[in-house]
Every structure is written in structure tokens, then in C-alpha cells.
Design an enzyme around this catalytic site. Sequence first.
Site, PDB file in Angstrom:
ATOM      1  N   CYS A 165      -4.702-115.317  -9.468  1.00 51.96           N
ATOM      2  CA  CYS A 165      -4.124-115.587  -8.143  1.00 51.96           C
ATOM      3  C   CYS A 165      -2.948-116.571  -8.249  1.00 51.96           C
ATOM      4  O   CYS A 165      -1.884-116.186  -8.720  1.00 51.96           O
ATOM      5  CB  CYS A 165      -5.215-116.066  -7.195  1.00 51.96           C
ATOM      6  SG  CYS A 165      -4.751-115.841  -5.477  1.00 51.96           S
TER       7      CYS A 165
ATOM      8  N   HIS B 244      -9.887-113.124  -7.825  1.00 50.22           N
ATOM      9  CA  HIS B 244     -10.637-114.256  -8.397  1.00 50.22           C
ATOM     10  C   HIS B 244     -11.976-113.826  -8.997  1.00 50.22           C
ATOM     11  O   HIS B 244     -13.011-113.983  -8.340  1.00 50.22           O
ATOM     12  CB  HIS B 244     -10.973-115.264  -7.287  1.00 50.22           C
ATOM     13  CG  HIS B 244      -9.818-115.960  -6.695  1.00 50.22           C
ATOM     14  ND1 HIS B 244      -9.368-117.178  -7.148  1.00 50.22           N
ATOM     15  CD2 HIS B 244      -9.012-115.632  -5.662  1.00 50.22           C
ATOM     16  CE1 HIS B 244      -8.337-117.567  -6.419  1.00 50.22           C
ATOM     17  NE2 HIS B 244      -8.100-116.645  -5.511  1.00 50.22           N
TER      18      HIS B 244
ATOM     19  N   GLU C 110     -13.707-115.442 -10.888  1.00 53.05           N
ATOM     20  CA  GLU C 110     -14.541-116.653 -10.974  1.00 53.05           C
ATOM     21  C   GLU C 110     -15.304-116.921  -9.684  1.00 53.05           C
ATOM     22  O   GLU C 110     -16.178-117.776  -9.653  1.00 53.05           O
ATOM     23  CB  GLU C 110     -13.677-117.866 -11.375  1.00 53.05           C
ATOM     24  CG  GLU C 110     -12.799-118.482 -10.293  1.00 53.05           C
ATOM     25  CD  GLU C 110     -11.489-117.722 -10.038  1.00 53.05           C
ATOM     26  OE1 GLU C 110     -11.342-116.569 -10.473  1.00 53.05           O
ATOM     27  OE2 GLU C 110     -10.617-118.309  -9.353  1.00 53.05           O
TER      28      GLU C 110
END
Length: 195
Positions: free
Chosen positions: A80, A172, A174
Site C-alpha cells: 500500500c 495489506h 498483514e
Amino acid sequence: MLRIGILGLQGSVIEHELMLERLDGVEPVQVKVKADFDKIDGLILPGGESTTIGRLISDYDLKGKITQRANAGMPIWGTCAGMILLAKHIINDDKVHLGLMDIYVRRNAYGSQLDSFKTDMLIPKVAGHPIPLVFIRAPYVEKAEDGAEVLAELDGKIIAVRQGNMLATSFHPELTDDLSFHRYFADIVKKAAVR
Ligand code: GLN
């Protein structure tokens, strides 16, 4: 043990750390000052706010060090805001931060209605199952030049791209439970073994 650094200035730093901790043979380490960058085999630029992270990179005088290691083959993955930091061209901003990937990125590209959304996608080069993708005020790539390989597109826009040992994703991983992209990046780091 592979040491993968996470640029620890702002953004989803801890989230990346927790994902990397789940991989065998990988030791995550937050990196902030120049000397830290000599002790890692790969680097993650987390999501957050690219203007802020870019300013901190310059305040901490890290650009030279990061680009030097990247040019010597150290793998870097930007998620991002990290994608924006890696781009040589930001279509709707005058700034170039690290300028390492031959991609044209549009910031906040999904407009207000779709500022944040989630979807699933099969990305065969990365994993054999659909991967959950989380977009938060995300950029996308409008054009990737020769040498940059498109890994995934959503509605005709590039959302994952690889150039040599560098990887950029609009979304993302994560912020999900799915380790596919972290595993994919760790594999690039393992093969590069530049230290
Ligand atoms: N909109 C942010 C930027 O332009 C990126 C958002 C994110 O990393 N989730 O830097």
C-alpha cells in the site's frame, strides 16, 4: 535464519512482524536507523501514510542506504503506502520517494465510496488458493514498464507487481490471516541471500 526488516517509522509495522513470526526460518526485525539496514536480508515497507513515511525516510537520511541495498539485490516488498514509496512515478503527486520500481502509481485510487474494501482472489503465481485482499485508501498501478511483471489485476488495474527482487502490493496481507504473500516474499529473500 533469514532476517527480514520492517521499516519501523509509521504504519502497519507490528502487523507485519506478527505475520513473519509465524514463518519458519524467518526472524523479523524492526529497522529505523542506517546501521540497521546492514543486518537484514530483505525489507518490508508497511502500509500507512506515504507522505509521512517518505518524510521520515528523508529526516532519518535512509534513502541512500535503502537504494544502495536494493541495487545490490536485497529484496524489498512495499504494501500500500510502501508501493507508493517504491514507485518511480506517482501520477497524482509530484513526489518520488525511493524511486526503485518502474511503475506508475495512482494514490488513493479507489475514491471515497470504495475507500476501503475486501475481496478474495486467486493469484496463481503466489498461492494455490484464493487470497483475502484488504484495500485501505489504496493505490493501484496504472502502468508497469518492461521488467515489471504483473502478478494480479482487479478490474483492469494492477494491484500486485514484481520487478526482480522487488514486490509491490496495493493491499495489506498483514491485516489478514493468510500468510501466502509473506511466504512468497520470504522465498524471494531466501533465493537472493545477499548478505
Ligand atoms: N492512502 C495512503 C497513501 O497515499 C496509503 C494507504 C495505506 O497504506 N493503507 O499513502
